[in-house]
Scaffold this active site. Structure first.
Site, PDB file in Angstrom:
ATOM      1  N   TYR A   3       0.880  -1.170   0.000  1.00 21.98           N
ATOM      2  CA  TYR A   3       0.000   0.000   0.000  1.00 21.98           C
ATOM      3  C   TYR A   3       0.920   1.223   0.000  1.00 21.98           C
ATOM      4  O   TYR A   3       1.624   1.472   0.987  1.00 21.98           O
ATOM      5  CB  TYR A   3      -0.876   0.016   1.257  1.00 21.98           C
ATOM      6  CG  TYR A   3      -1.914  -1.091   1.291  1.00 21.98           C
ATOM      7  CD1 TYR A   3      -1.580  -2.391   1.675  1.00 21.98           C
ATOM      8  CD2 TYR A   3      -3.243  -0.841   0.948  1.00 21.98           C
ATOM      9  CE1 TYR A   3      -2.535  -3.398   1.712  1.00 21.98           C
ATOM     10  CE2 TYR A   3      -4.211  -1.840   0.984  1.00 21.98           C
ATOM     11  CZ  TYR A   3      -3.851  -3.112   1.369  1.00 21.98           C
ATOM     12  OH  TYR A   3      -4.792  -4.111   1.400  1.00 21.98           O
ATOM     13  N   PRO A  39     -12.580  -0.418  -1.176  1.00 23.60           N
ATOM     14  CA  PRO A  39     -11.758  -1.631  -1.212  1.00 23.60           C
ATOM     15  C   PRO A  39     -10.440  -1.559  -0.423  1.00 23.60           C
ATOM     16  O   PRO A  39      -9.793  -2.583  -0.240  1.00 23.60           O
ATOM     17  CB  PRO A  39     -11.481  -1.841  -2.701  1.00 23.60           C
ATOM     18  CG  PRO A  39     -11.758  -0.529  -3.353  1.00 23.60           C
ATOM     19  CD  PRO A  39     -12.761   0.170  -2.510  1.00 23.60           C
ATOM     20  N   LYS A  85     -12.242  -5.909   2.630  1.00 20.80           N
ATOM     21  CA  LYS A  85     -13.169  -6.486   3.611  1.00 20.80           C
ATOM     22  C   LYS A  85     -14.500  -7.006   3.056  1.00 20.80           C
ATOM     23  O   LYS A  85     -15.165  -7.808   3.704  1.00 20.80           O
ATOM     24  CB  LYS A  85     -13.522  -5.414   4.659  1.00 20.80           C
ATOM     25  CG  LYS A  85     -12.389  -4.996   5.537  1.00 20.80           C
ATOM     26  CD  LYS A  85     -12.224  -5.965   6.687  1.00 20.80           C
ATOM     27  CE  LYS A  85     -10.872  -5.860   7.331  1.00 20.80           C
ATOM     28  NZ  LYS A  85     -10.086  -7.050   7.294  1.00 20.80           N
ATOM     29  N   TYR A 134      -6.854  -5.763   9.994  1.00 27.08           N
ATOM     30  CA  TYR A 134      -6.599  -6.317   8.663  1.00 27.08           C
ATOM     31  C   TYR A 134      -6.934  -7.813   8.624  1.00 27.08           C
ATOM     32  O   TYR A 134      -7.552  -8.313   7.676  1.00 27.08           O
ATOM     33  CB  TYR A 134      -5.128  -6.101   8.255  1.00 27.08           C
ATOM     34  CG  TYR A 134      -4.953  -6.220   6.764  1.00 27.08           C
ATOM     35  CD1 TYR A 134      -5.215  -5.137   5.932  1.00 27.08           C
ATOM     36  CD2 TYR A 134      -4.592  -7.424   6.172  1.00 27.08           C
ATOM     37  CE1 TYR A 134      -5.112  -5.236   4.564  1.00 27.08           C
ATOM     38  CE2 TYR A 134      -4.486  -7.543   4.804  1.00 27.08           C
ATOM     39  CZ  TYR A 134      -4.738  -6.436   4.004  1.00 27.08           C
ATOM     40  OH  TYR A 134      -4.662  -6.549   2.652  1.00 27.08           O
TER      41      TYR A 134
HETATM   42  P1  FAD Z   1     -21.911  -9.734  -5.252  1.00 24.24           P
HETATM   43  O1  FAD Z   1     -20.578 -10.389  -5.360  1.00 24.24           O
HETATM   44  O2  FAD Z   1     -22.082  -8.423  -5.934  1.00 24.24           O
HETATM   45  O3  FAD Z   1     -23.001 -10.766  -5.775  1.00 24.24           O
HETATM   46  C1  FAD Z   1     -24.336 -10.377  -6.022  1.00 24.24           C
HETATM   47  C2  FAD Z   1     -24.906 -11.240  -7.121  1.00 24.24           C
HETATM   48  O4  FAD Z   1     -26.292 -10.913  -7.297  1.00 24.24           O
HETATM   49  C3  FAD Z   1     -24.244 -10.978  -8.468  1.00 24.24           C
HETATM   50  O5  FAD Z   1     -23.806 -12.198  -9.035  1.00 24.24           O
HETATM   51  C4  FAD Z   1     -25.333 -10.303  -9.298  1.00 24.24           C
HETATM   52  O6  FAD Z   1     -25.261 -10.633 -10.665  1.00 24.24           O
HETATM   53  C5  FAD Z   1     -26.609 -10.873  -8.665  1.00 24.24           C
HETATM   54  N1  FAD Z   1     -27.792 -10.023  -8.848  1.00 24.24           N
HETATM   55  C6  FAD Z   1     -27.866  -8.669  -8.899  1.00 24.24           C
HETATM   56  N2  FAD Z   1     -29.140  -8.266  -9.076  1.00 24.24           N
HETATM   57  C7  FAD Z   1     -29.890  -9.395  -9.112  1.00 24.24           C
HETATM   58  C8  FAD Z   1     -31.279  -9.631  -9.276  1.00 24.24           C
HETATM   59  N3  FAD Z   1     -32.147  -8.616  -9.408  1.00 24.24           N
HETATM   60  N4  FAD Z   1     -31.717 -10.896  -9.281  1.00 24.24           N
HETATM   61  C9  FAD Z   1     -30.842 -11.940  -9.145  1.00 24.24           C
HETATM   62  N5  FAD Z   1     -29.507 -11.768  -8.999  1.00 24.24           N
HETATM   63  C10 FAD Z   1     -29.044 -10.508  -8.980  1.00 24.24           C
HETATM   64  N6  FAD Z   1     -13.508  -7.900  -0.636  1.00 24.24           N
HETATM   65  C11 FAD Z   1     -12.660  -8.577   0.168  1.00 24.24           C
HETATM   66  O7  FAD Z   1     -13.111  -9.142   1.178  1.00 24.24           O
HETATM   67  N7  FAD Z   1     -11.318  -8.689  -0.106  1.00 24.24           N
HETATM   68  C12 FAD Z   1     -10.767  -8.069  -1.184  1.00 24.24           C
HETATM   69  O8  FAD Z   1      -9.571  -8.195  -1.443  1.00 24.24           O
HETATM   70  C13 FAD Z   1     -11.620  -7.282  -2.021  1.00 24.24           C
HETATM   71  N8  FAD Z   1     -11.124  -6.672  -3.109  1.00 24.24           N
HETATM   72  C14 FAD Z   1     -11.976  -6.051  -3.951  1.00 24.24           C
HETATM   73  C15 FAD Z   1     -11.433  -5.463  -5.075  1.00 24.24           C
HETATM   74  C16 FAD Z   1     -12.279  -4.815  -5.976  1.00 24.24           C
HETATM   75  C17 FAD Z   1     -11.683  -4.177  -7.179  1.00 24.24           C
HETATM   76  C18 FAD Z   1     -13.693  -4.789  -5.747  1.00 24.24           C
HETATM   77  C19 FAD Z   1     -14.614  -4.121  -6.728  1.00 24.24           C
HETATM   78  C20 FAD Z   1     -14.232  -5.388  -4.630  1.00 24.24           C
HETATM   79  C21 FAD Z   1     -13.379  -6.012  -3.717  1.00 24.24           C
HETATM   80  N9  FAD Z   1     -13.886  -6.623  -2.578  1.00 24.24           N
HETATM   81  C22 FAD Z   1     -13.028  -7.250  -1.718  1.00 24.24           C
HETATM   82  C23 FAD Z   1     -15.325  -6.609  -2.295  1.00 24.24           C
HETATM   83  C24 FAD Z   1     -16.045  -7.892  -2.763  1.00 24.24           C
HETATM   84  O9  FAD Z   1     -15.751  -8.152  -4.108  1.00 24.24           O
HETATM   85  C25 FAD Z   1     -17.560  -7.755  -2.541  1.00 24.24           C
HETATM   86  O10 FAD Z   1     -17.798  -7.218  -1.269  1.00 24.24           O
HETATM   87  C26 FAD Z   1     -18.288  -9.101  -2.698  1.00 24.24           C
HETATM   88  O11 FAD Z   1     -18.420  -9.448  -4.064  1.00 24.24           O
HETATM   89  C27 FAD Z   1     -19.696  -9.064  -2.076  1.00 24.24           C
HETATM   90  O12 FAD Z   1     -20.357 -10.270  -2.313  1.00 24.24           O
HETATM   91  P2  FAD Z   1     -21.949 -10.349  -2.432  1.00 24.24           P
HETATM   92  O13 FAD Z   1     -22.291 -11.784  -2.623  1.00 24.24           O
HETATM   93  O14 FAD Z   1     -22.558  -9.597  -1.333  1.00 24.24           O
HETATM   94  O15 FAD Z   1     -22.294  -9.496  -3.734  1.00 24.24           O
HETATM   95  C1  DHB Z   2      -6.786  -6.339  -3.350  1.00 29.57           C
HETATM   96  C2  DHB Z   2      -7.845  -5.525  -3.176  1.00 29.57           C
HETATM   97  C3  DHB Z   2      -7.843  -4.720  -2.084  1.00 29.57           C
HETATM   98  O1  DHB Z   2      -8.869  -3.913  -1.859  1.00 29.57           O
HETATM   99  C4  DHB Z   2      -6.835  -4.709  -1.167  1.00 29.57           C
HETATM  100  O2  DHB Z   2      -6.890  -3.872  -0.100  1.00 29.57           O
HETATM  101  C5  DHB Z   2      -5.792  -5.546  -1.348  1.00 29.57           C
HETATM  102  C6  DHB Z   2      -5.770  -6.370  -2.464  1.00 29.57           C
HETATM  103  C7  DHB Z   2      -6.772  -7.203  -4.538  1.00 29.57           C
HETATM  104  O3  DHB Z   2      -7.675  -7.061  -5.375  1.00 29.57           O
HETATM  105  O4  DHB Z   2      -5.866  -8.019  -4.669  1.00 29.57           O
END
Ligand code: FAD
Ligand code: DHB
Length: 389
Positions: free
Chosen positions: A200, A292, A296, A384
């Site tokens: 970071y 992000p 978490k 973390y």
């Molecule tokens: P989602 O993964 O968004 O799943 C929701 C699902 O519902 C999707 O498949 C969608 O298509 C479906 N859906 C939507 N609308 C409808 C509908 N009307 N009917 C039926 N289905 C529907 N988290 C971490 O813990 N560690 C990390 O390192 C981290 N890094 C990240 C990096 C990036 C770049 C990003 C963008 C996010 C990151 N996150 C991280 C966060 C993590 O990706 C999300 O918090 C996680 O995907 C949440 O899961 P979820 O099941 O709640 O939602």
């Molecule tokens: C990644 C995403 C994050 O938000 C982070 O704090 C560390 C790593 C990743 O996508 O690898």
């Protein structure tokens, strides 16, 4: 059609909930708007907390994760031209984080669900939820040209930040707490040897993050203006920006490579309270969004559905809703801790448009304190690795 628990969304929250319910002998049915190929290939999270790994292992879905995931003993804060290691593993007495891509978790959970005859309707359209203020909620949707009504006992809204479940709750029944940050992250996935470190970086040109997916797949981010677009960033400009923000007198460097994906990710905090209304329960990103920086979101989604599965199990065993009634308050303690931690990391590491020199001196002081004080490093490590208290 009828099921006990209708789950909207096959993300980590929805799939893990179905898996936990199956292990408790509770029937569920998942509706997902996207195709299986799409959910199994979308690049998102990478950092998996110990508690998520432990839950997956305890419930028999961590085979690949334990073989292919890459444990990380800590993170580096990069400032003053050097890397400063925060030894999360040592500070937390052996607790750490694992690198394993979110879409691989999705593949593992989809496979586990289908292997036991679970029902996932991919590419469902026009999904609607209703009657969750009664004892007989309903989910209606179209699938392969047919209109289907699914009667159920409970609805789990696991449909992410753009889903429909949250918006069907009467506005007078909840409060939203939110914050939009004045920058976004530009993310790349590059075919390049992984630096093997999670860095970071604080720099006068703005924040940068070095992460990885596999030994030959590097995931990297840097802070950009929220109105910026991918089209403004040809590959050479991206690499020049990373080299500028990650330069230092310690000589640490990284290898560039072929960029195979570019995306811009908004930075936002959002919490809805309570996370339940009648017989509908929201879990994961449907109920809260975390910037992000603290890595978490996925881990919170898994923690939510563990509480929800426990509450449902208690209900089906006893007919009593007492456990379910405490669902929101149990989840929200951990959610707010994660919101605060992500806000704190974000505030310490990013350039803000209205920053002045005073603000920057405070950021640097906080970084130096965190890297040199046991108490401050411990606090970062505890959050973390995932604080569950
Ligand atoms: P989602 O993964 O968004 O799943 C929701 C699902 O519902 C999707 O498949 C969608 O298509 C479906 N859906 C939507 N609308 C409808 C509908 N009307 N009917 C039926 N289905 C529907 N988290 C971490 O813990 N560690 C990390 O390192 C981290 N890094 C990240 C990096 C990036 C770049 C990003 C963008 C996010 C990151 N996150 C991280 C966060 C993590 O990706 C999300 O918090 C996680 O995907 C949440 O899961 P979820 O099941 O709640 O939602
Ligand atoms: C990644 C995403 C994050 O938000 C982070 O704090 C560390 C790593 C990743 O996508 O690898």
């Amino acid at each position: 059609m009828r099921t006990q628990v209708a789950i909207v969304g096959a993300g980590p929250a929805g799939l893990m909930l179905a898996h936990l319910l199956h292990l408790q002998g509770i029937e569920s049915f998942i509706l997902e708007t996207r195709s299986r190929a799409s959910i199994e290939s979308t690049v998102r999270a990478g950092v998996i907390e110990q508690s998520t790994v432990d839950l997956m292992a305890a419930t028999g879905v961590a085979g690949r994760l334990l073989k292919e995931g890459c444990p990380h003993h800590g993170i580096y804060l990069r400032f003053d031209g050097k890397n400063h290691f925060i030894d999360v593993f040592e500070l937390m007495g052996g607790k750490t984080v694992m690198f394993y891509p979110q879409h691989e978790i999705i593949k593992d959970l989809v496979a586990a669900c289908l292997a036991v005859g679970g029902d996932i309707r991919f590419e469902a359209q026009n999904v609607r939820v209703s009657d969750f203020d009664t004892d007989h909620p309903k989910v209606q949707f179209q699938h392969e040209g047919q209109e289907i009504t699914l009667d159920c006992d409970f609805i789990a809204g696991c449909d992410g930040s753009q889903g429909i479940c949250r918006n069907t709750i009467p506005a007078s029944a909840y409060t939203i707490y939110d914050k939009i940050y004045p920058f976004s992250w530009f993310g790349i996935l590059a075919e390049a040897p992984s630096a093997g470190k999670l860095i970071y970086s604080y720099h006068e040109k703005g924040f940068a993050l070095v992460s990885s997916r596999t030994p030959n797949l590097q995931r990297m981010y840097f802070q950009v203006d929220p109105n910026d677009s991918v089209a403004n960033w040809p590959d050479e400009r991206i690499w020049a920006e990373f080299y500028a923000r990650l330069e230092g007198e310690d000589g640490w460097t990284f290898e560039s490579g072929k960029i195979i994906k570019k995306d811009i990710i908004g930075m936002r905090s959002y919490v809805i309270e309570p996370m339940q209304y009648g017989r509908m329960f929201l879990a994961g990103d449907a109920a809260h969004i975390i910037p992000p920086t603290g890595a978490k979101g996925l881990n919170l989604a898994i923690a939510d559905v563990k509480h929800l599965a426990d509450g449902l199990q208690h209900f089906y065993a006893t007919g009593n809703t007492a456990e379910l009634e405490t669902y929101s308050s149990k989840c929200l303690r951990r959610i707010w801790r994660a919101e605060h931690f992500s806000w704190w990391m974000t505030s310490m590491l990013h350039r803000f448009p209205d920053d002045n020199k005073f603000q920057q001196k405070l950021q640097l002081s906080q970084l130096r304190y965190t890297a040199s004080s046991h108490a401050a490093a411990y606090s970062l490590a505890e959050n973390y690795a995932g604080f569950e208290g």
